[in-house]
Every structure is written in structure tokens, then in C-alpha cells.
Design an enzyme around this catalytic site. Structure first.
Site, PDB file in Angstrom:
ATOM      1  N   ILE A   7     -32.199  16.852   1.536  1.00  0.00           N
ATOM      2  CA  ILE A   7     -31.080  17.759   1.235  1.00  0.00           C
ATOM      3  C   ILE A   7     -30.287  17.292   0.023  1.00  0.00           C
ATOM      4  CG2 ILE A   7     -30.836  18.599   3.597  1.00  0.00           C
ATOM      5  CD1 ILE A   7     -28.532  16.641   3.973  1.00  0.00           C
ATOM      6  N   GLY A   8     -30.695  16.181  -0.570  1.00  0.00           N
ATOM      7  CA  GLY A   8     -30.004  15.686  -1.754  1.00  0.00           C
ATOM      8  C   GLY A   8     -30.766  14.544  -2.397  1.00  0.00           C
ATOM      9  N   ARG A   9     -30.582  14.404  -3.701  1.00  0.00           N
ATOM     10  CA  ARG A   9     -31.212  13.319  -4.454  1.00  0.00           C
ATOM     11  C   ARG A   9     -30.190  12.682  -5.375  1.00  0.00           C
ATOM     12  NH1 ARG A   9     -36.892  13.660  -4.286  1.00  0.00           N
ATOM     13  NH2 ARG A   9     -37.715  15.675  -3.576  1.00  0.00           N
ATOM     14  N   GLY A  26     -29.608   8.991  -8.239  1.00  0.00           N
ATOM     15  CA  GLY A  26     -30.308   8.104  -9.152  1.00  0.00           C
ATOM     16  C   GLY A  26     -31.078   7.001  -8.455  1.00  0.00           C
ATOM     17  N   TYR A  27     -30.598   6.591  -7.269  1.00  0.00           N
ATOM     18  CA  TYR A  27     -31.223   5.484  -6.558  1.00  0.00           C
ATOM     19  C   TYR A  27     -31.655   5.852  -5.143  1.00  0.00           C
ATOM     20  CZ  TYR A  27     -29.482   2.454 -10.282  1.00  0.00           C
ATOM     21  OH  TYR A  27     -29.234   1.880 -11.496  1.00  0.00           O
ATOM     22  N   VAL A  84     -31.418  11.829   0.226  1.00  0.00           N
ATOM     23  CA  VAL A  84     -30.696  12.076   1.463  1.00  0.00           C
ATOM     24  C   VAL A  84     -31.512  13.042   2.311  1.00  0.00           C
ATOM     25  CG1 VAL A  84     -28.550  12.888   2.531  1.00  0.00           C
ATOM     26  CG2 VAL A  84     -28.481  11.715   0.320  1.00  0.00           C
ATOM     27  N   ASP A 111     -19.882  11.330  -9.094  1.00  0.00           N
ATOM     28  CA  ASP A 111     -21.048  12.178  -8.874  1.00  0.00           C
ATOM     29  C   ASP A 111     -20.690  13.372  -7.985  1.00  0.00           C
ATOM     30  OD1 ASP A 111     -23.670  12.899  -9.301  1.00  0.00           O
ATOM     31  OD2 ASP A 111     -24.497  11.622  -7.718  1.00  0.00           O
TER      32      ASP A 111
END
Length: 382
Positions: free
Chosen positions: A104-106, A108-109, A112, A222
Site C-alpha cells: 500500500i506504499g513505497r 526510498g528504503y 508498506v 515525505d
């Protein structure tokens, strides 16, 4: 006589990361990472329960919107008895082995994932999967250090973490998921104007808390649709503090050399000079407002910025062309005018002309709008 503190011990490392005094302590120093690498390796071989045997240390108790009060309690969510140390098998079962379909999310490191525990509770699992082992440990510790100071209805609630098989942070999640998936997914029509307005106000309140009411000044760095979780009643919660920075009171800004974040939300001064302060988040918040107003993504499939697309419409005050067609013209005009003006000010090229987040909240919005309207128009000028 006070016990001499050993900064290389687990207790000392945690205390330094949590307190994060403005004395230059860095959770990513080689000595610190060496100690923590041994601890996490040991945890993976043995039981995570061993981590809870660390002695308690002093840490400020967070009181919503108030100053810090000194109490004795465990240092991090990892050590609080109310939170859970998850095993790798528990997290794999909850997320269907970290299936791509559950992302459901991305960041840089990290990625999710949404998941469901055996008792039916919905969770969001942030898995730090990129970078070297030392970088993952440093990011894990620094994010825990940030979260330890955060307590507000509009910030995500950490329920546990896990270090077996990698670094994992586990948050509460409602069936609604993230704002990004709801606003830009197939269910976008479910977000009528009243819900969008409520979400905008809640995000503003959360950012005011981080910038001005939290015991430490926190710059999130972010803010984006994917980093806003929604509760069952559409209350927004800011999540993912992986890029967040402390900003000491005596500092005006940070200068960063590593370019991190999400394209489409970057403030111009951050792109050009690496400057990070509250106005960095204000710009990202303005982009997020434009997404709520227009229904468009920060960057569309052609990589066009919503800010660039909206510029002539904002300057011409062309509300009808600006508003998401999915709303069908059903919105409160005064609320729309307020958010459109707020968005246009938040995405000003120069941070000098952007308002503070406290100027965007409901209590001060009317006064600020009167002030802004009385000044010469500077909306989105290069």
C-alpha cells in the site's frame, strides 16, 4: 552515586537514539551500528523476548499538544509492555508472505504492506528492505527514536515491531487503507467533499503538532497521499517517519546532501539547495491539497506535475475547471475557496511566501485568508 552510562551498551544506544540531544549523537556511527548488529543477529538466532529484558531508562512522557513532562518509562515502543514483538512467521502469515498485492506504499528504503493478524486486527507493516544492513539498522533506530516522541490523533499508531529476518515496524490500519489507494484507486468516488475536507483539516492539525506542539520540532520530509492512513471514520493519520528530521529550536533549517523523498512533492529549495525546514512540509501539504481538490496524482502517467497543471487555473481562480469531476459539483463553496487559496499559498516557489502550518488550521484560517487577500498576489510565481 549515579551509574556511569555506557554509550555502547544496548541501554546506552537506545537512550541516545531516543533522547537524540543536540549534541551530535548519530545512531548510524560505526561503533553504534556494530553493537546493534550483534544485538539483532542474536535476536534472530534466539528469541525476540530477550530484547524486553533491557533495563528501563528515563524518557519524556508525551502529552498531546503540551510540553514534555519527565517520567520513568521504557525508552522505545520496542520496549513498552503494551506493544508487541512480532516474529517473522507472524508477519509473513499476516501479509501473505509479503505479497506484492498487499503493498500500500513505497519509500526510498522500504515498502508498506497491509495485513491481518490471526485475531482479525488489520495492520500496516513497514519493511525496511533496501540499503546495506547497517543502513537498515540505522533507519530503524532513527525512526523509532522519532516515533517515541510522537502522540497525536493525526499521527499513525505503532503497535509493535520485529527484527527477525529484517527490520519491521507494525502500525494500526483500518479497512480504508491509505489516502493514496482510496483517492487514486478504483474506490476514489467514495471520497465525497465532506470527507476530503475532513482529511485536509486533519493532516494540517497533525503537521501543526509535529512542527510546533511536539516536544521536538519534527520535519516529516515525505508528506504524500500514500503516507496518510485513514481510520474507519476517515480521520487521517500521518505515517512513515523514515525520512523525518529533528530541527533544534536554535536552528533555522537543515542542509542535507542526500536527495530523498517522493518526486512531485519536493519543495524547490530542497531540490536546488538541500534546505529542509517546516516550509518543506508546507509545500508537500499544498501538493496534497491539490490532489484532494482535483483528484489528480502529484505526478500523472505522463510525469506532469499537478502544480504545473493547476497553475493557470489557480491564477485565474477557475474553480470549476480545477475541481475533481467525480465530485459532480457537490461541495461547500466557502470550504473549497478556503482550500484552493491555502493550496496556492502552500506551493509558492519561495518559502518566504508560504504560510506556517498553524496558519492553515481551522482556528486561524479565516484570519490568515483575510491577511493573504489584503496582500499583493504572489501565487505560484517563478
Amino acid at each position: 552515586m549515579d551509574e556511569k552510562k555506557d554509550s555502547s551498551s544496548p541501554k546506552g544506544v537506545i537512550e541516545a537514539c531516543v533522547n537524540n540531544n543536540n549534541n551530535g549523537f548519530d545512531c548510524s556511527t560505526p561503533k553504534t551500528l556494530f553493537q546493534w548488529s550483534k544485538i539483532f543477529k542474536h535476536a534472530e538466532i534466539g528469541s525476540l523476548k530477550r530484547l524486553t529484558s533491557f533495563p528501563p531508562i528515563s524518557v519524556p512522557k508525551i502529552s498531546k499538544g503540551k510540553s514534555t513532562r519527565s517520567t520513568r518509562e521504557n525508552p522505545l515502543p520496542l520496549l513498552r509492555s503494551s506493544l508487541v514483538n512480532f516474529s517473522l512467521s507472524q508477519l509473513e502469515d499476516a501479509t501473505s508472505n509479503f505479497s506484492n498485492e498487499n503493498i500500500i506504499g513505497r519509500g526510498g528504503y522500504s515498502e508498506v504492506y497491509k495485513g491481518r493478524l490471526q485475531d482479525g486486527e488489520l495492520i500496516a507493516v513497514k519493511r525496511l528492505s533496501k540499503g546495506t544492513a547497517d543502513e537498515r539498522i540505522a533507519n530503524f533506530l532513527c525512526e523509532l527514536g522519532i516515533i517515541a516522541h510522537v502522540d497525536h490523533p493525526n499521527t499513525a499508531k505503532l503497535i509493535g515491531c520485529g527484527v527477525e529476518g529484517g527490520m519491521h515496524l507494525v502500525f494500526q490500519l483500518s479497512p480504508l487503507g491509505s489516502l493514496g489507494s482510496l483517492l487514486h484507486g478504483s474506490n476514489g468516488k467514495k471520497l465525497d467533499w465532506s470527507k476530503r475536507y475532513k482529511i485536509a483539516v486533519g493532516i494540517a492539525d497533525g503537521l501543526v503538532y509535529l512542527h510546533e506542539s511536539c516536544p521536538r520540532r519534527i520535519i516529516h520530509r515525505d508528506i504524500k497521499a500514500d503516507n496518510i492512513l485513514l481510520t474507519h471514520n476517515f480521520e487521517p493519520q500521518i505515517c512513515d517517519f523514515g525520512l523525518a528530521k529533528w530541527l533544534p529550536k536554535q536552528w533555522t533549517h537543515h542542509n542535507v546532501s542526500k536527495f530523498e523523498g517522493t518526486f512531485g512533492y519536493f519543495a524547490p529549495e530542497y531540490c536546488m539547495h538541500g534546505i529542509v525546514d517546516e516550509k518543506t512540509d508546507v509545500y508537500s501539504f499544498g501538493v496534497l491539497l491539490l490532489e484532494l481538490i482535483t483528484g489528480r496524482q502529484a505526478l500523472d502517467h505522463l510525469q506532469q506535475s499537478v502544480v504545473i497543471w493547476a497553475r493557470p487555473l489557480l491564477e485565474g481562480n477557475n474553480i470549476e475547471e480545477l475541481v475533481d469531476p467525480c465530485l459532480g459539483g457537490k461541495y461547500e463553496p466557502k470550504q473549497m475557496d478556503s482550500l484552493v487559496l491555502t493550496a496556492s499559498l502552500c506551493v509558492e516557489q519561495s518559502p518566504i511566501f508560504r504560510p506556517r502550518m498553524s496558519c492553515t488550521t481551522a482556528k486561524r484560517r479565516r484570519k490568515c485568508i483575510r491577511i493573504c487577500k489584503s496582500k499583493p498576489k504572489r501565487v505560484l510565481q517563478n
